[in-house]
Every structure is written in structure tokens, then in C-alpha cells.
Design an enzyme around this catalytic site. Structure first.
Site, PDB file in Angstrom:
ATOM      1  N   LYS A  22       0.830  -1.210   0.000  1.00 26.18           N
ATOM      2  CA  LYS A  22       0.000   0.000   0.000  1.00 26.18           C
ATOM      3  C   LYS A  22       0.860   1.255   0.000  1.00 26.18           C
ATOM      4  CE  LYS A  22      -1.786   1.926   3.972  1.00 26.18           C
ATOM      5  NZ  LYS A  22      -1.723   3.366   4.116  1.00 26.18           N
ATOM      6  N   ASN A  23       1.828   1.306   0.938  1.00 30.55           N
ATOM      7  CA  ASN A  23       2.543   2.569   1.116  1.00 30.55           C
ATOM      8  C   ASN A  23       3.542   2.869  -0.005  1.00 30.55           C
ATOM      9  OD1 ASN A  23       0.990   3.197   3.286  1.00 30.55           O
ATOM     10  ND2 ASN A  23       2.481   2.528   4.836  1.00 30.55           N
ATOM     11  N   ARG A  93      -4.037   9.913   3.686  1.00 30.62           N
ATOM     12  CA  ARG A  93      -2.792  10.576   4.015  1.00 30.62           C
ATOM     13  C   ARG A  93      -1.932  10.879   2.791  1.00 30.62           C
ATOM     14  NH1 ARG A  93      -2.064  13.648   7.815  1.00 30.62           N
ATOM     15  NH2 ARG A  93       0.091  14.240   7.959  1.00 30.62           N
ATOM     16  N   CYS A 117      -5.245   7.858   9.057  1.00 29.09           N
ATOM     17  CA  CYS A 117      -5.503   7.355  10.414  1.00 29.09           C
ATOM     18  C   CYS A 117      -5.176   8.427  11.448  1.00 29.09           C
ATOM     19  CB  CYS A 117      -4.636   6.120  10.684  1.00 29.09           C
ATOM     20  SG  CYS A 117      -5.098   4.703   9.709  1.00 29.09           S
ATOM     21  N   ARG A 122       0.144  14.872  13.024  1.00 28.26           N
ATOM     22  CA  ARG A 122       0.877  14.396  11.847  1.00 28.26           C
ATOM     23  C   ARG A 122       1.332  15.609  11.030  1.00 28.26           C
ATOM     24  NH1 ARG A 122      -1.776   8.884   9.457  1.00 28.26           N
ATOM     25  NH2 ARG A 122       0.295   8.778   8.545  1.00 28.26           N
ATOM     26  N   PRO A 123       2.334  16.360  11.552  1.00 22.33           N
ATOM     27  CA  PRO A 123       2.771  17.575  10.863  1.00 22.33           C
ATOM     28  C   PRO A 123       3.430  17.255   9.518  1.00 22.33           C
ATOM     29  CG  PRO A 123       4.254  17.064  12.687  1.00 22.33           C
ATOM     30  CD  PRO A 123       3.134  16.072  12.749  1.00 22.33           C
ATOM     31  N   ILE A 124       3.479  18.241   8.605  1.00 25.09           N
ATOM     32  CA  ILE A 124       4.172  18.028   7.334  1.00 25.09           C
ATOM     33  C   ILE A 124       5.263  19.092   7.130  1.00 25.09           C
ATOM     34  CG2 ILE A 124       2.310  16.759   6.180  1.00 25.09           C
ATOM     35  CD1 ILE A 124       1.693  19.444   4.699  1.00 25.09           C
ATOM     36  N   ASP A 125       5.797  19.587   8.276  1.00 29.22           N
ATOM     37  CA  ASP A 125       6.808  20.647   8.189  1.00 29.22           C
ATOM     38  C   ASP A 125       8.052  20.217   7.403  1.00 29.22           C
ATOM     39  OD1 ASP A 125       6.904  18.997  10.656  1.00 29.22           O
ATOM     40  OD2 ASP A 125       8.828  19.987  10.936  1.00 29.22           O
ATOM     41  N   GLN A 126       8.425  18.943   7.485  1.00 25.31           N
ATOM     42  CA  GLN A 126       9.637  18.503   6.780  1.00 25.31           C
ATOM     43  C   GLN A 126       9.410  18.434   5.271  1.00 25.31           C
ATOM     44  OE1 GLN A 126      12.680  18.133   8.505  1.00 25.31           O
ATOM     45  NE2 GLN A 126      11.301  19.079   9.981  1.00 25.31           N
ATOM     46  N   ASP A 306       3.778   0.100  12.130  1.00 28.81           N
ATOM     47  CA  ASP A 306       2.559  -0.413  11.487  1.00 28.81           C
ATOM     48  C   ASP A 306       2.281  -1.876  11.836  1.00 28.81           C
ATOM     49  OD1 ASP A 306       2.288   2.074  10.412  1.00 28.81           O
ATOM     50  OD2 ASP A 306       2.964   1.540   8.404  1.00 28.81           O
ATOM     51  N   ILE A 328       7.066   6.301  17.237  1.00 27.25           N
ATOM     52  CA  ILE A 328       6.751   7.093  16.040  1.00 27.25           C
ATOM     53  C   ILE A 328       5.482   7.942  16.233  1.00 27.25           C
ATOM     54  CG2 ILE A 328       6.362   7.009  13.518  1.00 27.25           C
ATOM     55  CD1 ILE A 328       9.021   5.675  14.238  1.00 27.25           C
ATOM     56  N   ARG A 398      -9.095   0.218   3.752  1.00 31.58           N
ATOM     57  CA  ARG A 398      -8.157   1.169   3.153  1.00 31.58           C
ATOM     58  C   ARG A 398      -6.824   0.500   2.832  1.00 31.58           C
ATOM     59  NH1 ARG A 398      -6.644   5.062   6.902  1.00 31.58           N
ATOM     60  NH2 ARG A 398      -5.002   5.206   5.370  1.00 31.58           N
TER      61      ARG A 398
HETATM   62  N1  EPU Z   1       6.891  14.031  11.136  1.00 31.91           N
HETATM   63  C1  EPU Z   1       7.121  15.363  11.436  1.00 31.91           C
HETATM   64  N2  EPU Z   1       7.153  16.236  10.395  1.00 31.91           N
HETATM   65  C2  EPU Z   1       6.967  15.864   9.100  1.00 31.91           C
HETATM   66  C3  EPU Z   1       6.727  14.513   8.807  1.00 31.91           C
HETATM   67  C4  EPU Z   1       6.696  13.618   9.852  1.00 31.91           C
HETATM   68  O1  EPU Z   1       7.288  15.727  12.580  1.00 31.91           O
HETATM   69  O2  EPU Z   1       6.996  16.730   8.220  1.00 31.91           O
HETATM   70  C5  EPU Z   1       6.887  13.046  12.241  1.00 31.91           C
HETATM   71  C6  EPU Z   1       5.534  12.346  12.394  1.00 31.91           C
HETATM   72  O3  EPU Z   1       4.670  13.085  13.232  1.00 31.91           O
HETATM   73  C7  EPU Z   1       5.944  11.016  12.997  1.00 31.91           C
HETATM   74  C8  EPU Z   1       7.306  10.740  12.348  1.00 31.91           C
HETATM   75  O4  EPU Z   1       7.779  11.994  11.874  1.00 31.91           O
HETATM   76  O5  EPU Z   1       6.126  11.144  14.376  1.00 31.91           O
HETATM   77  C9  EPU Z   1       7.297   9.770  11.186  1.00 31.91           C
HETATM   78  O6  EPU Z   1       6.309  10.140  10.245  1.00 31.91           O
HETATM   79  P1  EPU Z   1       6.412   9.783   8.702  1.00 31.91           P
HETATM   80  O7  EPU Z   1       6.461  11.034   7.923  1.00 31.91           O
HETATM   81  O8  EPU Z   1       7.480   8.764   8.501  1.00 31.91           O
HETATM   82  O9  EPU Z   1       4.990   9.099   8.469  1.00 31.91           O
HETATM   83  P2  EPU Z   1       4.035   9.257   7.236  1.00 31.91           P
HETATM   84  O10 EPU Z   1       4.814   9.418   5.987  1.00 31.91           O
HETATM   85  O11 EPU Z   1       2.936  10.218   7.523  1.00 31.91           O
HETATM   86  C10 EPU Z   1       4.054   6.709   6.650  1.00 31.91           C
HETATM   87  C11 EPU Z   1       3.021   5.635   6.492  1.00 31.91           C
HETATM   88  C12 EPU Z   1       2.457   5.257   7.853  1.00 31.91           C
HETATM   89  C13 EPU Z   1       3.584   4.787   8.755  1.00 31.91           C
HETATM   90  C14 EPU Z   1       4.688   5.864   8.833  1.00 31.91           C
HETATM   91  C15 EPU Z   1       5.903   5.415   9.618  1.00 31.91           C
HETATM   92  C16 EPU Z   1       2.156   6.185   4.295  1.00 31.91           C
HETATM   93  C17 EPU Z   1       1.037   6.696   3.486  1.00 31.91           C
HETATM   94  N3  EPU Z   1       1.964   6.144   5.616  1.00 31.91           N
HETATM   95  O12 EPU Z   1       3.358   7.806   7.236  1.00 31.91           O
HETATM   96  O13 EPU Z   1       1.594   4.163   7.601  1.00 31.91           O
HETATM   97  O14 EPU Z   1       3.093   4.533  10.057  1.00 31.91           O
HETATM   98  O15 EPU Z   1       5.108   6.218   7.509  1.00 31.91           O
HETATM   99  O16 EPU Z   1       6.451   4.267   9.060  1.00 31.91           O
HETATM  100  O17 EPU Z   1       3.203   5.794   3.779  1.00 31.91           O
HETATM  101  C18 EPU Z   1      -0.210   2.711   7.923  1.00 31.91           C
HETATM  102  O18 EPU Z   1       0.058   2.211   6.831  1.00 31.91           O
HETATM  103  O19 EPU Z   1      -1.010   2.193   8.747  1.00 31.91           O
HETATM  104  C19 EPU Z   1       0.449   3.965   8.308  1.00 31.91           C
HETATM  105  C20 EPU Z   1      -0.014   4.766   9.257  1.00 31.91           C
END
Ligand code: EPU
Length: 419
Positions: A22-23, A93, A117, A122-126, A306, A328, A398
Site C-alpha cells: 500500500k505505502n 494521508r 488514520c 501528523r505535521p508536514i513541516d519537513q 505499522d 513514532i 483502506r
Molecule cells: N513528522 C514530522 N514532520 C513531518 C513529517 C513527519 O514531525 O513533516 C513526524 C511524524 O509526526 C511522525 C514521524 O515523523 O512522528 C514519522 O512520520 P512519517 O512522515 O514517517 O509518516 P508518514 O509518511 O505520515 C508513513 C506511512 C504510515 C507509517 C509511517 C511510519 C504512508 C502513506 N503512511 O506515514 O503508515 O506509520 O510512515 O512508518 O506511507 C499505515 O500504513 O497504517 C500507516 C499509518
């Protein structure tokens, strides 16, 4: 309303074929926007997140033909809008990948704030920092993210946090940028490597994916005209491995990459399970009550967050007391309240949960609070004595292709019922 009714206990036995990841797939689909032409993607999981991704791409102007339930041919020649449908993008997401892809393709994009979820903040600052380093301006207003760039230019980016989404998104925005981009402290998950492999197959020049330093040399265009098969799903595979242990079953998983499963295999052996590794298939079985273990979730190659809820089911019935540290996500223990309704003894405090192993679980009505929590409840229902009713199936649908059919083939007594 639909629910799953599971009657247990049943040791799961037999063979299961793992679907595409999926991811990886939710990133590869928007990545097709970088191609001015046609490509075919195979081994796509048939799940609702993929159907929504396809719907969004079609609304942007892509033409999609379904070759079968797991393969599409997509033509992204005529992308005619930079406004993604806000209602659809806020449903999941991975809609944030439209930002990186459309910045590359059109220099502009407007999307709804990504949903997905509820696992805490779940910030996207990075992601934003990465786009800005390449020359984009990004504004977040009234639930909408708008990004614009006259021109994207390669730059060095250091990720403050190891982020799957930000690593892939910056890769998407850098592939067609002028010059070289480096991502330091990059995430290393198998899906990162898969997205890079897809882009390279189409003509990109990405090196180092799977390590913490990724280098992207910008190219003029991606040509398409190729077929790509999505990597097997590490998390679906881990879910069935843990189901084998929890139910004292014996499952052989086909179509998986066992290298991606090492952290899970190690923990399964620690709790008393047995594993036979055949490279692209793996057999997992367990003849005893699982033993206690401590788990800390970490970015790859650590134990994946996960799979934390599915591991939680194993530890809930283990001989002895266990601790899980979730490093995480802030709120990934909501499933423990549901397991406690089934007789588990789990105390969750912040990012730590204490499991006092019980001898058995018993069936109860329970609610799937997120995708992986839902999968954990299906395992718990198969372990428990009596009937378990699982609600909120939209979360499970999903991310798991045909979950009840796969469990049924392994012997589970599971039905989807419409109330
Ligand atoms: N984070 C920040 N800033 C950012 C991005 C992330 O602070 O700009 C923090 C998050 O809050 C978290 C950590 O960094 O604490 C890791 O987040 P990451 O960005 O790796 O997660 P994501 O890309 O939103 C993906 C998967 C998730 C999985 C995580 C960690 C997708 C669509 N989702 O999420 O999958 O838990 O990586 O491996 O790829 C799932 O499939 O059930 C699921 C939630």
C-alpha cells in the site's frame, strides 16, 4: 453498516499470497504525474486508498485503464488542472504526494489537508521545508495546502526527523529539478526504495535510496512506456506472520521479500515462534503459548510501528509481562481498549503500554480505531473464544486487500455481514 464476525479460536494454517505494498503504491500512483505519457503498474493492492488515488488522478486529467483488479495502464499526457479535489484528497494521508509530483509537473498545486488514520499530530513541516529548499513557496490556509514554484532547483536537504512521507515527497519534487538534490537523514523503508526504482525505471537518476543519504540528479523528462510491479507489502506480510504466532498456527507466505521482514522474524523467534526463510516466501509457525518480549518501534530497519498493534495481540496472550514503546506516533494504543474488552490486561500510558499476558481472549463487539488496529482485531477475533464483531471496517479496507477471504482460506471462521 458492515461488520466482520469472527468465531474463534482457530489456528490459522495454509498458504497466503501477499499483495503489493500500500505505502509504495500510494506514492507510485502520484509519481506517474511526472511522466508525460503512458505506463503500466502491476501488483497494485486492490484497496480503497488505491481506488481514491486513481479517482483523484482521473480528476486531474489522467486516463486510467484497469487491465485486471491489480494492474492499471495510466496515461498522464493531459493533466489539465492544478486543483486537486479537496474532498477526496482529505480522505487519506498519501494525497500529500500530489504536492511533490505536481510541483514537478506543473509548478503549482492546491490540495486538501491530508487525512488518514488518527495517530496523533501528523505535521508536514519537513515536506514543506524540502519544497522550499528547492525554490517553492507553500501556504497552508483554511484546510488547503497551496504550493507554487516558477522553477525547482536542486539543493541539499537535511531532514530533522526520519520521515517516510517527506523523503518520498522531496524525491518527487527533485526528479525534474535543475541540478542535484541530496536528502540527508532520509527514511530507508522498502517503499522508499520501490518509489525510487519506479522513477528510475521511467528515466530518473536517483541513487542511494534505502540508505540515509539519497542523491537525485535532475533529468529533463521521464519517458514512461514501461511496466512496473509494486514491491510486496512488508506490513501485510508481518500481519500474517504475527497471526500465525498468535493463533498457534502454521502459515506460508508467498510473494514476500524476507529481507524486509528481519525485525519481525527476530521478535517472532524471541517469543517462541519458528521461521523458515525461503527468500521470496516464508513459513511461520508456533506450537506454544507466546513468551513475553519488549518492543520499541523504530524507522526501518527497526520494528515497524505499522505492526505494533498486531504484535500487541501476541503479547496480550503471552506468558509473562511485556512492554511496548511506540516511538513514532503519539496515539497508537487506542486498540488496547478494544483488546481489554476481549479480556486482555493492557495499560497504556502515553507512548508506552504494559501487557500482563492473559491465557485467553474472549469474543466481544469491538471497533477498529485505525487501519492496523483493525488488522490486530481480526487476529484477536481468530484467537478468542466465541464470537467477535468488528466494526468500522472502512479503516481495514483502506489497506488490506480481501482480508476476510485471505483469513478464511487459512481456516478462520470469518464473515462480512451487512446490518
Ligand atoms: N513528522 C514530522 N514532520 C513531518 C513529517 C513527519 O514531525 O513533516 C513526524 C511524524 O509526526 C511522525 C514521524 O515523523 O512522528 C514519522 O512520520 P512519517 O512522515 O514517517 O509518516 P508518514 O509518511 O505520515 C508513513 C506511512 C504510515 C507509517 C509511517 C511510519 C504512508 C502513506 N503512511 O506515514 O503508515 O506509520 O510512515 O512508518 O506511507 C499505515 O500504513 O497504517 C500507516 C499509518
Amino acid at each position: 453498516m458492515e461488520k466482520l464476525v469472527v468465531k474463534g479460536p482457530t489456528p490459522l494454517k495454509g498458504e497466503v499470497t501477499i499483495s503489493g505494498a500500500k505505502n509504495a503504491a500510494v506514492a507510485i500512483l502520484p509519481a506517474t504525474l511526472l511522466i508525460d505519457g503512458v505506463c503500466t503498474i502491476e501488483n497494485l493492492p486492490n484497496i480503497s486508498d488505491i481506488k481514491i488515488s486513481c479517482e483523484i488522478l482521473e480528476k486531474l486529467g489522467a486516463k486510467i485503464t484497469w487491465n485486471n483488479k491489480n494492474s492499471i495502464t495510466i496515461d498522464t499526457t493531459n493533466i489539465n488542472t492544478t486543483k486537486a479535489p479537496l474532498d477526496l484528497t482529505s480522505k487519506f494521508r498519501a494525497s500529500y504526494y500530489l504536492i511533490g509530483a505536481m510541483l514537478s509537473r506543473k509548478g503549482e498545486i492546491e490540495v486538501g489537508m491530508p487525512g488518514g488514520c488518527k495517530l496523533g499530530a501528523r505535521p508536514i513541516d519537513q515536506h514543506i521545508k524540502g519544497f522550499e529548499r528547492l525554490g517553492a513557496t507553500v501556504t497552508v490556509e483554511k484546510g488547503t495546502i497551496s504550493a507554487k514554484a516558477k522553477k525547482l532547483t536542486g539543493n541539499s536537504i537535511y531532514m530533522d526527523i526520519v520521515s517516510v512521507g517527506a523523503t518520498i515527497n522531496v524525491m518527487l519534487s527533485a526528479v525534474l529539478a535543475k541540478g542535484t538534490t541530496t536528502i540527508d537523514n532520509a527514511a530507508k523503508e522498502p517503499h522508499i526504495v520501490d518509489v525510487a526504482n519506479f522513477l528510475n525505471t521511467m528515466g530518473a537518476d536517483i541513487r542511494g535510496a534505502g540508505t540515509d543519504m539519497i542523491k537525485i540528479n535532475g533529468v529533463e523528462k521521464l519517458s514512461g512506456n514501461a511496466t512496473y510491479s509494486v514491491v510486496p507489502d512488508q506490513i501485510e506480510a508481518g500481519t500474517f506472520m504475527l497471526a500465525a504466532v498468535a493463533t498457534k498456527g502454521d502459515i506460508t507466505l508467498k510473494n514476500c521479500i524476507t529481507k524486509h521482514l528481519e525485525s519481525i522474524t527476530a521478535k517472532i523467534i524471541e517469543v517462541g515462534g519458528k521461521v523458515e526463510d525461503h527468500g521470496d516466501s516464508i513459513r511461520v509457525w508456533c506450537n506454544q503459548r507466546p513468551q513475553k518480549a519488549n518492543i520499541k518501534t523504530l524507522p526501518y530497519p527497526g520494528f515497524p510501528t505499522d505492526l505494533q498493534p498486531q504484535m500487541g495481540v501476541v503479547l496480550s496472550i503471552a506468558d509473562g509481562a511485556s512492554i511496548i514503546n511506540e516511538s513514532i506516533w503519539e496515539s497508537r494504543f487506542q486498540y488496547t481498549d478494544e483488546l481489554n474488552k476481549m479480556g486482555a490486561k493492557i495499560t497504556a500510558q502515553g507512548k508506552t503500554a504494559f501487557f500482563e499476558g492473559v491465557k485467553k481472549l474472549s469474543g466481544a463487539p469491538v471497533y477498529s480505531t485505525d487501519l492496523r488496529a483493525g488488522a490486530a482485531l481480526v487476529i484477536a477475533g481468530t484467537v478468542a473464544n466465541g464470537s467477535t464483531e468488528i466494526y468500522n471496517l472502512e479503516h481495514i479496507d483502506r489497506g488490506y486487500e480481501n482480508i476476510e477471504e485471505k483469513f478464511r482460506k487459512l481456516g478462520a471462521k470469518i464473515e462480512r455481514v451487512t446490518e
